[in-house]
Write an enzyme that holds these catalytic residues in place. Sequence first.
Site, PDB file in Angstrom:
ATOM      1  CG  HIS A 279      -1.863   0.992   1.439  1.00 20.58           C
ATOM      2  ND1 HIS A 279      -1.575   2.260   1.872  1.00 20.58           N
ATOM      3  CD2 HIS A 279      -3.193   0.958   1.232  1.00 20.58           C
ATOM      4  CE1 HIS A 279      -2.693   2.967   1.934  1.00 20.58           C
ATOM      5  NE2 HIS A 279      -3.696   2.198   1.549  1.00 20.58           N
TER       6      HIS A 279
ATOM      7  CG  ASP B 273       0.849  -2.253   6.063  1.00 27.27           C
ATOM      8  OD1 ASP B 273      -0.056  -2.329   6.924  1.00 27.27           O
ATOM      9  OD2 ASP B 273       0.710  -1.651   4.974  1.00 27.27           O
TER      10      ASP B 273
ATOM     11  CD  GLN C  78      -6.653  -4.430   4.258  1.00 30.60           C
ATOM     12  OE1 GLN C  78      -7.590  -5.137   4.625  1.00 30.60           O
ATOM     13  NE2 GLN C  78      -6.832  -3.210   3.796  1.00 30.60           N
TER      14      GLN C  78
ATOM     15  CE  LYS D  96      -7.034  -0.276   6.468  1.00 29.17           C
ATOM     16  NZ  LYS D  96      -7.820   0.323   5.393  1.00 29.17           N
TER      17      LYS D  96
ATOM     18  CB  CYS E 154      -3.819   3.440  -1.424  1.00 23.39           C
ATOM     19  SG  CYS E 154      -5.082   4.668  -1.113  1.00 23.39           S
TER      20      CYS E 154
HETATM   21  N1  C6P Z   1      -6.161   0.505   2.983  1.00 26.29           N
HETATM   22  C1  C6P Z   1      -8.001   0.118   1.478  1.00 26.29           C
HETATM   23  O1  C6P Z   1      -9.114   0.381   1.014  1.00 26.29           O
HETATM   24  P1  C6P Z   1      -4.832   3.836   7.155  1.00 26.29           P
HETATM   25  O2  C6P Z   1      -5.429   4.588   6.026  1.00 26.29           O
HETATM   26  O3  C6P Z   1      -3.636   4.511   7.735  1.00 26.29           O
HETATM   27  O4  C6P Z   1      -5.833   3.414   8.177  1.00 26.29           O
HETATM   28  O5  C6P Z   1      -4.323   2.443   6.552  1.00 26.29           O
HETATM   29  C2  C6P Z   1      -3.374   2.446   5.536  1.00 26.29           C
HETATM   30  C3  C6P Z   1      -3.142   1.072   4.989  1.00 26.29           C
HETATM   31  C4  C6P Z   1      -1.902   0.510   5.165  1.00 26.29           C
HETATM   32  N2  C6P Z   1      -1.646  -0.724   4.709  1.00 26.29           N
HETATM   33  C5  C6P Z   1      -2.570  -1.454   4.081  1.00 26.29           C
HETATM   34  C6  C6P Z   1      -2.221  -2.829   3.626  1.00 26.29           C
HETATM   35  C7  C6P Z   1      -3.835  -0.926   3.864  1.00 26.29           C
HETATM   36  O6  C6P Z   1      -4.748  -1.656   3.224  1.00 26.29           O
HETATM   37  C8  C6P Z   1      -4.140   0.371   4.315  1.00 26.29           C
HETATM   38  C9  C6P Z   1      -5.478   1.001   4.062  1.00 26.29           C
HETATM   39  C10 C6P Z   1      -7.510   0.895   2.668  1.00 26.29           C
HETATM   40  O7  C6P Z   1      -7.302  -0.772   1.025  1.00 26.29           O
HETATM   41  C11 C6P Z   1      -7.690   2.364   2.481  1.00 26.29           C
HETATM   42  S1  C6P Z   1      -6.671   3.027   1.229  1.00 26.29           S
END
Ligand code: C6P
Length: 420
Positions: free
Chosen positions: A139, A214, A217, A240, A378
């Site tokens: 991401h 990371d 997910q 999430k 993203c």
């Molecule tokens: N992905 C998706 O629709 P934040 O925005 O900081 O809570 O999470 C960022 C992030 C980091 N790593 C991974 C693997 C992610 O999937 C995400 C967030 C969402 O896939 C929003 S772009």
Amino acid sequence: MGSRHDVGIGPSSSRTFMNAQFNPETIREDFAIFSTNPELIYLDSAATSQTPKQVTDSILNYYENFNANVHRTIYSIGNKATQAFESAREKVAKFIHAEKSKSVIFTKSATEAINLAAAAWGRKHLSAGDEILITEMEHHSNIVPWQLTAEVTGADLKYIPITEDGELEKWENHISDKTKIVAVTHQSNVFGTVNPIKEIVEKAHSVGAVVLVDAAQSVPHSQVDVQDLGCDFFAFSGHKMLGPTGVGVLFGKPELLEEMDPFLGGGEMIKTVNMETSTWNDIPHKFEAGTPNIAQAIGLGTAVDYLNNMGMENVHAHEQDLLQYAVDILSNISGITLYGNPQNRGGVVSFNVEDIHPHDVAQFLDNDGIAVRAGHHCAQPIMKRLGVSATCRASVYLYNTKNEIDRLASSLEKIKSVFA
Ligand code: C6P
């Protein structure tokens, strides 16, 4: 599924959670959004999950009963707020099997957690000739912070490519004596790929590199154990995993956090301040400058209670069942391309419908009450690798049902006939 009223510091007691058998239909009753939007088929939990009443209640409970700043006050409601905030930290630490709760830093999001580690660890340890290793399936949140760190430190940014199936390609070959940090996603937000973190950590440690995972997910959907994985940093977001927005977590091994300089400066992260210099508070407070996200952290603690009560093994098994069902059904619809076919996979399916732009598909599905995400998610490097500008993505969670997957499939069949 339980009382919504609790004036304690957090609804972790049996008054709030009754031991339920895992049943998505009953689970749905905990989520107000499904009664206010009875037609909603929500298949975008990989972006943001829905929030159970227990979580919103615990936030309301804080604001209505003991709203005060933390770590600064000697009056009772302030003490109660501090206790609830620190209890949330303990819950999160236990949930990811961290040995010590001081390893858990509350941030605003997974993004901020990764930025914190990339900046504070990177500045301390990286210089020209060192390599930062990321992957093509990251991401943007696990790419851009490393680009910024590479720029500042002079380190080289390298990446592990991915296969057609959406798996890491010969990742072992990319870890060398020059590698100082490997930053890798636990679970891809586009393919659902679950990466072999334990093996990556072993190899990275053998060359003296550290590993940031990371886990945005993975934490919401599976049992995770940072001690078993052996990783050095681990980042995820509350929103999430049934928690509120505005809270994320950086887990770090205490010895690494202790030697790192602060990321942000301000109140509470210091021990002493004079007009020239300052000294730092102990971890985790050293990394929580200013008034923290108190209500959000408390809400996240309740989300952890909720998931524990459901049993992460049940959540995972249910999602695997839905994933298999969705892959079987969607792969039998002609004109639909499914992206990625990883062996180890979470509940995410990315797809396109032949000759129809994914935004049109998502718009059409929305008219049928079905929420999926369309775009680059993203993850522009993945889109480039796939040779597409965007995909649709359906992602499941504990409140989804097979009936909803059937509705998605029939809506996709309808789209094809409308656009034919
Ligand atoms: N992905 C998706 O629709 P934040 O925005 O900081 O809570 O999470 C960022 C992030 C980091 N790593 C991974 C693997 C992610 O999937 C995400 C967030 C969402 O896939 C929003 S772009």
